[in-house]
Scaffold this active site. Structure first.
Site, PDB file in Angstrom:
ATOM      1  N   GLU A  88       0.786  -1.234   0.000  1.00  0.00           N
ATOM      2  CA  GLU A  88       0.000   0.000   0.000  1.00  0.00           C
ATOM      3  C   GLU A  88       0.820   1.288   0.000  1.00  0.00           C
ATOM      4  O   GLU A  88       0.349   2.319  -0.475  1.00  0.00           O
ATOM      5  CB  GLU A  88      -0.930  -0.008   1.228  1.00  0.00           C
ATOM      6  CG  GLU A  88      -1.991  -1.085   1.208  1.00  0.00           C
ATOM      7  CD  GLU A  88      -2.985  -0.901   0.083  1.00  0.00           C
ATOM      8  OE1 GLU A  88      -3.438   0.235  -0.142  1.00  0.00           O
ATOM      9  OE2 GLU A  88      -3.301  -1.904  -0.593  1.00  0.00           O
ATOM     10  N   SER A 461     -52.559 -25.028  39.881  1.00  0.00           N
ATOM     11  CA  SER A 461     -52.406 -25.383  41.296  1.00  0.00           C
ATOM     12  C   SER A 461     -51.045 -25.026  41.876  1.00  0.00           C
ATOM     13  O   SER A 461     -50.864 -25.103  43.100  1.00  0.00           O
ATOM     14  CB  SER A 461     -52.666 -26.884  41.478  1.00  0.00           C
ATOM     15  OG  SER A 461     -54.021 -27.186  41.199  1.00  0.00           O
TER      16      SER A 461
END
Length: 798
Positions: A88, A461
């Site tokens: 680069e 219950s």
């Protein structure tokens, strides 16, 4: 004459140059002060995902678009740093932010083409563009880029600039930064990259898609060769190293972060909680959240629940394909199917597959993940054979493009289907409320709805113990005798009709004690108890367990658990019985760390016996524990006795028509609630009782959770006495004579005080639905609502 012309031309040229330089100077003077601040570079905080861990350090969730692991420049290997610079910006350490020679070369090319076709951006310029500028190709953007590059070079060191670049750059495959790319492309730590691998990754910044070595291997190889030659030219490597790297065969093993699939419901709970607090920042600030759940407990809980749901569904008919994809227009069917299957998950060893062909004999050819093809005959199709090209099943039929599930049984593939029945399991530390395991359904991927915390269901219950606890507080004892006989209540049914509740088995036992009634889950006794103490009193008392007013119906049906609540809330409420009467709050978050590893927050739980408020009398909790031990020993939950432990207590629950089945069991350390039911409530039939379908799930999980732990039972608190095998509060050996218990077989008449409480209950319920947190001053003190107490802890947490 010629001399005059030359002089004039030179003068004009010089004038234009001076004019041009002047314009540039003015542009610089105007633009430079307007350049953005470099704070975002000097205090770089890249977007990092939210990562959620179990208590034992396993990743159970990750949320965020960018997969990035911030790495210091010194931790990147020299071979990678050199490869990137060679690719680069060969003169990176020698220029001031702009490579003049590179710019001149690019400028000539752009002038010849008449447009901006190429550039000579240095690494510094790329940093400027990636952080501050768009990617459009204009001279204005390029001019700003040059000035920003200069400004960056004046403020930051070369190594800092390189560090920013190495961590920020996008490299394809959702990889941001070279550390992430090393994992995604080669499944290895960036420090372990070879020269060949480093050169291959260094080629990605120029064009991540074009030079992707997996998608475009030939172009990527040419780019790698170019970079290696540049490295050789810059004397970073030798000829031998270059040739060796070029000949090295690269193995691309895509990294897939292992996320434990058994705790996805918990991870989603944490994600929502952090999003409520931080918004979108929750996904970008790199938070690391450690939860209270353990992966081994999660796996045991998941398998226990799935086993029960599979067994229930075993006798069901085939419901059809789970989806369909149109393959008629696909140019590459294998690739189309592979791409589709890559987005699906194998659940409970049920592998997703796509039907490629249906033969004349109605055999089926399928494609599995990975591209493998398998032929299924009628034996392999099994119960799904009738669905093959069956037009009566419409879109659900098995045809070309149908998505089905198959399972490998001893080398033979067979069609299977995910159960329709759903459920949830929640296990809490009884003393702190810490969630040890939480499963919100059969499969998170197919249905993210979390039944443990989002499903409002009637507890049946399992709610009765709270009514019995209220009765003990009001003046009854475990040996109070109540008539288990049919009852008829005019005006208490729908639209003012007669209400004639029944025991679930249709049988009645006559005069029995409270202990016997709860052990056998007698509905008639629960109703008579509630009539005696008053609905209003019961509502106020039961709020101590953390229930909201809207979860407590202002009617006698509350005794049968007709209010709606969640499995997590029920488990939290039962922890009051388990820990000696203290109110704790459930929580899944333990600690939160920031991106730098600093402790950001830590849960400060309410602990029973320390800072948790006393919800009920510890003697009340103990007596209820002893009663519910009988439920496990000889009652409706006797299947739980299979664990062979003497410290277990609990209560089953089944709603009307067996639509919901429950079991909540506990010892002094652990509370575990199990819920089973369809998402669209319907009867589960004869198999849908709490004792038959929920208890086995509880047993399978608790066998693991309690392995190696001694059963000590609950310590008897002071003020409890034992007489003839029953336990009493010292000052209350007999039932309060002021309580009216009508034990006749006809409709009993409630006491005047009970009537007043019932009327107040209706009013409280109506007002409570609009204001859940209002604190009513009634006969009994009420603790803060569950939401309020938990929020106080969250405030301290965050």
């Amino acid at each position: 004459m010629i001399k005059k012309i030359l002089t004039t031309c030179f003068g004009l040229f010089f004038g234009f140059c001076v004019f041009g330089v002047g314009l540039v100077a003015i542009a610089i003077l105007v633009t430079y002060p307007k350049l953005p601040s470099l704070d975002s570079l000097q205090h770089y905080q890249p977007k990092m995902p939210l990562t959620i861990y179990s208590a034992d350090g396993e990743v159970i969730g990750m949320y965020g678009e960018q997969r990035r692991e911030f790495t210091k420049i010194g931790d990147f290997p020299e071979v990678l740093r050199n490869a990137v610079i060679a690719a680069e910006d060969k003169r990176f350490y020698r220029h001031w932010g702009v490579d003049v020679w590179g710019v001149a070369r690019a400028a000539v090319g752009n002038v010849v083409s008449g447009s901006v076709q190429s550039g000579a951006s240095t690494i510094t310029q790329q940093v400027a563009k990636n952080f501050y500028l768009s990617s459009e190709k204009t001279f204005t953007r390029k001019f700003n880029e040059v000035l920003l590059a200069y400004k960056i070079e004046q403020s930051l060191s070369k190594d800092k600039i390189l560090e920013l670049y190495f961590n920020q750059i996008y490299l394809g495959q959702r990889a941001y930064g070279f550390a992430s790319a090393a994992q995604i492309y080669f499944n290895k730590n960036v420090r372990d990259l070879t020269l060949a691998e480093a050169a291959m990754l260094a080629g990605l910044p120029k064009a991540p898609s074009a030079y992707n070595p997996i998608v475009n291997p030939e172009r990527a190889k040419l780019r790698q060769k170019y970079i290696l030659n540049n490295m050789l030219e810059e004397k970073m490597i030798t000829v031998q190293q270059r040739d060796q790297a070029l000949n090295e065969e690269l193995h691309y093993e895509r990294f897939v972060r292992k996320i434990d699939q058994s705790a996805l419901y918990v991870a989603e709970m944490v994600r929502r909680e952090l999003y409520e607090k931080y918004g979108e920042d929750a996904y970008t600030q790199g938070f690391k959240v450690y939860t209270t759940v353990r992966t081994d407990h999660q796996k045991a809980a998941t398998e226990a629940l799935r086993k029960a749901l599979r067994n229930f569904d075993r006798g069901s008919s085939y419901r059809g394909a789970e989806n369909y994809i149109d393959l008629s227009k696909s140019e590459d069917v294998e690739e189309t199917v592979s791409q589709y299957l890559s987005g699906l998950y194998t659940v409970d060893k049920m592998v997703p597959a796509v039907v490629l062909d249906v033969t004349k004999k109605k055999n089926v050819v399928i494609q599995l993940p990975g591209g493998r093809r398998v032929a299924l005959d009628r034996r392999a199709l099994g119960f799904a054979a009738r669905a093959v090209d069956n037009e009566k099943m419409g879109e659900d039929r098995i045809r070309r493009g149908a998505v089905i599930r198959v399972k490998n049984n001893g080398g033979r593939w067979a069609v299977v289907q995910e159960p329709l029945l759903q459920g949830a399991l929640v296990s809490l530390d009884a003393k702190t409320g810490a969630v040890r395991a939480l499963v919100g359904g059969y499969d998170f991927h197919s249905k993210t709805f979390n039944r443990a915390v989002q499903a409002m269901r009637q507890p049946g219950s399992t709610f009765k113990p709270f009514v019995y606890s209220a009765a003990l507080s009001k003046g009854m004892t475990a040996s109070t005798v109540v008539n288990d006989a049919p009852i008829s209540l005019p005006g208490k049914g729908p639209n003012g009709s007669v209400w004639t509740p029944k025991n679930s088995d249709g049988r009645y036992s006559g005069y029995i004690t409270l202990r016997q009634a709860l052990t056998a889950s007698k509905n008639m006794v629960s109703i008579r108890i509630l009539m005696s103490i008053g609905v209003g009193y019961a509502q106020q008392y039961i709020r101590r367990f953390g229930f909201r007013p809207s979860e407590l119906p202002a009617s006698l049906s509350m005794a049968l658990g007709t209010g709606e609540t969640t499995p997590l809330k029920v488990a939290e409420a039962y922890s009051v019985f388990a820990n000696g009467g203290y109110r704790v709050s459930s929580h899944v978050i333990d600690k939160i760390y920031d991106r730098d590893g600093r402790l950001r927050a830590q849960m400060q739980p309410l602990v029973a016996g320390q800072n948790a408020p006393q919800a009920i009398d510890p003697r009340n909790a103990y007596i209820m524990y002893k009663i519910m031990q009988d439920v496990v020993r000889v009652g409706t939950a006797r299947g739980a006795a299979a664990l062979g432990r003497t410290d277990i207590a609990g209560k089953t629950g089944t709603t009307n028509d067996n639509k919901d089945a429950w079991f909540v069991g506990f010892n002094p350390d652990v509370v575990t609630a199990v819920y089973i039911g369809f998402d669209k409530p319907k009867s589960m039939g004869r198999a849908g009782y709490g004792g038959t379908i929920a208890v086995p799930v509880w047993v399978d999980y608790m066998r693991f959770a309690l392995k190696g732990k001694q059963g000590k039972g609950m310590k008897m608190p002071e003020g409890v006495v034992s007489s003839n095998g029953e336990y009493y509060m010292k000052e209350r050996m007999v039932t309060d004579p002021g309580l009216m218990l009508d034990n006749s077989g006809i409709a009993p008449q409630p006491s005047r005080r009970a009537k007043e409480d019932d009327e107040a209950a209706v009013e409280n319920e109506q007002q409570g639905r609009s204001d859940e947190t209002r604190q009513d001053v009634q006969e009994t003190p009420v603790l803060p609502s569950n939401t309020d107490s938990k929020q106080q802890q969250l405030d301290s947490l965050f």
